[in-house]
Design a protein around this motif. Structure first.
Motif, short mmCIF file in Angstrom:
data_model
loop_
_atom_site.label_atom_id
_atom_site.label_comp_id
_atom_site.label_asym_id
_atom_site.label_seq_id
_atom_site.Cartn_x
_atom_site.Cartn_y
_atom_site.Cartn_z
N GLU A 17 3.58 -7.77 10.76
CA GLU A 17 2.16 -7.78 10.36
C GLU A 17 1.31 -8.67 11.27
OE1 GLU A 17 4.14 -11.17 8.16
OE2 GLU A 17 4.64 -9.14 8.80
N LYS A 18 1.96 -9.51 12.07
CA LYS A 18 1.22 -10.38 12.99
C LYS A 18 1.08 -9.77 14.39
CE LYS A 18 2.60 -14.60 10.55
NZ LYS A 18 3.35 -15.87 10.64
N MET A 19 1.74 -8.64 14.61
CA MET A 19 1.67 -8.01 15.93
C MET A 19 0.35 -7.26 16.10
SD MET A 19 5.47 -6.36 16.50
CE MET A 19 6.95 -7.38 16.42
N SER A 20 -0.11 -7.20 17.34
CA SER A 20 -1.28 -6.38 17.65
C SER A 20 -0.87 -4.90 17.63
CB SER A 20 -1.82 -6.72 19.04
OG SER A 20 -0.88 -6.33 20.04
N VAL A 21 -1.83 -4.01 17.63
CA VAL A 21 -1.52 -2.57 17.67
C VAL A 21 -0.71 -2.25 18.92
CG1 VAL A 21 -2.51 -0.26 17.87
CG2 VAL A 21 -3.53 -1.90 16.29
N SER A 22 -1.12 -2.83 20.06
CA SER A 22 -0.41 -2.60 21.31
C SER A 22 1.05 -3.05 21.21
CB SER A 22 -1.11 -3.33 22.46
OG SER A 22 -0.37 -3.18 23.66
N GLU A 23 1.28 -4.20 20.63
CA GLU A 23 2.65 -4.72 20.47
C GLU A 23 3.47 -3.82 19.55
OE1 GLU A 23 2.20 -9.56 20.93
OE2 GLU A 23 1.49 -8.60 19.09
N LEU A 24 2.86 -3.38 18.46
CA LEU A 24 3.56 -2.50 17.53
C LEU A 24 4.00 -1.21 18.23
CD1 LEU A 24 1.28 -2.87 14.37
CD2 LEU A 24 3.68 -3.56 14.53
N LEU A 25 3.07 -0.59 18.92
CA LEU A 25 3.36 0.69 19.57
C LEU A 25 4.40 0.53 20.68
CD1 LEU A 25 -0.23 2.22 19.80
CD2 LEU A 25 1.49 2.55 18.02
N THR A 26 4.27 -0.53 21.46
CA THR A 26 5.22 -0.77 22.56
C THR A 26 6.63 -1.00 22.02
OG1 THR A 26 3.49 -1.68 23.97
CG2 THR A 26 5.76 -2.25 24.53
N ASN A 27 6.73 -1.81 20.97
CA ASN A 27 8.05 -2.11 20.40
C ASN A 27 8.69 -0.89 19.74
OD1 ASN A 27 8.07 -4.80 21.24
ND2 ASN A 27 6.98 -5.49 19.42
N ILE A 28 7.87 -0.09 19.04
CA ILE A 28 8.40 1.14 18.45
C ILE A 28 8.90 2.06 19.56
CG2 ILE A 28 7.77 3.27 17.21
CD1 ILE A 28 5.80 1.53 15.55
N ASN A 29 8.10 2.20 20.61
CA ASN A 29 8.49 3.05 21.73
C ASN A 29 9.76 2.56 22.42
OD1 ASN A 29 7.64 3.58 25.06
ND2 ASN A 29 7.89 5.29 23.66
N ASN A 30 9.90 1.27 22.55
CA ASN A 30 11.12 0.70 23.16
C ASN A 30 12.35 1.05 22.34
OD1 ASN A 30 9.92 -0.43 25.43
ND2 ASN A 30 9.53 -2.39 24.43
#
Length: 273
Positions: A17-30
């Motif tokens: 919940e503390k991640m930015s949208v960019s961080e969320l998307l990048t981590n999911i993609n990884n």
């Protein structure tokens, strides 16, 4: 040995919940990038199952997918794509979900916990020993699916499975188990993510390889596809033009007359030999 569900293990990420949208998307993609590599390890098991399915289908057998929740929906999606893509009858590949068709859109409480309903659902389709039943369950513990496969085994019906845990109860009741170990999910326990993606990839491989082996593709084209919209008609015309080296108007007329790409090509070849 104790059965441990890797699909339920804690995510490698925390404080989502503390991640930015960019961080969320990048981590999911990884995380998603790891899925095809996990599927690759299962290719020998997928090959065995596909070979068995093809052999049975050539003798008049059918393919059934059976699952609950996300897994059941994925099976239904794959089954429903076979008639328009490969021109096969709707009853050749059948997807069944715990809770019935209403569960496709809305979860049916506790439907997956019924150990006898899966076999009852299969019996409605007059299941026989020529058929193949593939149980789909990320956890490998869904009672609805396990119960169905146990009964299939008793009736000499080939069973396979797609699961994302090693040595699960489902694998242990499957004659041809496929295990794609994708590890923990980005959101802990959310097996609609990596596990669901893995199941979809495997289903794509099974149905596509089976249909090609059954002669439903020519070259690399879907020559038996149903011409159910303008886009597909246009694609069919282009296939005929490419295969026969004929102009647009000739291809259009052939398709209009025969309503099927394969029939149009075969007819033209016979008439012009």
């Amino acid at each position: 040995m104790e059965f441990i569900k890797t699909t339920e293990q804690d995510s490698k990420y925390n404080h989502l919940e503390k991640m930015s949208v960019s961080e969320l998307l990048t981590n999911i993609n990884n995380e998603d990038k790891t899925v095809p590599l996990a599927v690759e390890k299962a290719i020998p098991a997928i090959e065995k199952l596909v070979s068995e399915i093809v052999m049975r289908m050539k003798n008049g057998g059918r393919l059934f997918y059976i699952g609950a929740g996300t897994s059941g929906r994925l099976g239904i999606v794959d089954a429903s794509e076979c008639p328009p893509t490969f021109g096969v009858p709707h009853e050749l590949v059948v997807g069944l979900i715990a809770g019935g068709d209403s569960a496709i859109r809305k979860a049916v409480e506790f439907a997956e916990d019924d150990t006898t309903q899966g076999w009852k659902d299969l019996q409605e389709h007059n299941i026989s020993e020529n058929d193949t039943v593939v149980g789909i369950a990320a956890s490998g513990t869904t009672p609805y699916v396990i119960g169905a496969l146990k009964e299939c085994n008793k009736h000499d019906i080939l069973t396979g499975c797609i699961t994302c845990n090693h040595n699960s109860p489902l694998s242990n009741v499957s004659q041809q188990p496929i295990e794609v170990i994708v590890g923990s999910e980005f959101v802990t326990g959310s097996s609609r993510m990596k596990a669901g993606t893995a199941q979809k990839l495997v289903l794509n491989m099974i149905s596509t390889a089976v249909m090609i082996q059954l002669g439903k593709v020519k070259g690399n084209k879907m020559v038996d596809m149903q011409l159910s919209n303008h886009k597909l008609v246009e694609r069919g015309v282009k296939m005929i033009m490419s295969e026969l080296q004929v102009p647009l108007e000739v291809a259009k007329e052939l398709l209009e007359n025969h309503k099927n790409v394969r029939k149009a090509i075969t007819s033209y070849d016979k008439e012009n030999k």
